[in-house]
Design an enzyme around this catalytic site. Structure first.
Site: not given
Ligand code: AMP
Length: 138
Positions: A102, A33-34, A104, A96
Site C-alpha cells: 500500500h 485510512d481509518i 499512503h 510496515q
C-alpha cells in the site's frame, strides 16, 4: 515471506470488512485510512496479492503509482493543499504493519506537520472528507 490472505486489506478487497472507498480501476483500489495522519489521508493498493514493494511485480508497481499520481492530484484539489506526501513501508523493520502493498497519499499544507499515528478517525468526518475527494475525482 509468504503473502497472508487474511491480512486486513485482503479482507477489504473481498468485501469482508468495510472501507470508505474513493476509487477503483481494474488493477487498484483506494480507500480512506481509518487512522489518518492528515485530513484526506488515503491508501492505494493493488487488487492482486503481494506483501510489499519487495515482492511486487512491475505491473503491480506501475498500476499503483499511476493511481497514486491520480489520487495525489485529487487530494490536493479536495483539500486545497500545496503538496502531497507519499509513504510506502516494507516489512516490519521498515515500518510496515499491514502486509499487503500500500501507498499512503497525504495532502500537505506549508508548515503543518503530520499528526502522530494511531488515532482512530471520527467516521462521519472521514465520510465527509471522502465525499470531497470523490467530488475532486469526478
Ligand atoms: P503501514 O503498514 O505501517 O503502512 O500502516 C498501515 C496503515 O493502514 C495505517 O496507516 C493504518 O491506519 C491503516 N489501516 C489499518 N487498518 C485499516 C482499515 N481497516 N481501514 C483503513 N485503513 C486501515
Amino acid at each position: 515471506m509468504a503473502y497472508d490472505t487474511d491480512n486486513i486489506f485482503a479482507k477489504i478487497l473481498r468485501g469482508e470488512i468495510p472501507s470508505e472507498k474513493l476509487y477503483e480501476d481494474e488493477d487498484t483500489y483506494v480507500f480512506m485510512d481509518i487512522m489518518p495522519r492528515a485530513d484526506g489521508h488515503c491508501l492505494v493498493i493493488p487488487k492482486t496479492p503481494c506483501r510489499n514493494m519487495l515482492d511486487a511485480t512491475p505491473a503491480q508497481l506501475s498500476a499503483c503509482l499511476n493511481t497514486v499520481q491520480k489520487m495525489g492530484h485529487a487530494v490536493m484539489k479536495a483539500f486545497d493543499a500545496e503538496g502531497v506526501t507519499v509513504q510506502q513501508f516494507n516489512e516490519a523493520a521498515g515500518g510496515q504493519e499491514v502486509f499487503h502493498l500500500h501507498y499512503h497519499v497525504l495532502p500537505r499544507h506549508e508548515g503543518v506537520g503530520l499528526r502522530p499515528p494511531g488515532t482512530m478517525a471520527d467516521f462521519d468526518v472521514l465520510k465527509a472528507q471522502a465525499d470531497k475527494i470523490r467530488a475532486a475525482l469526478a
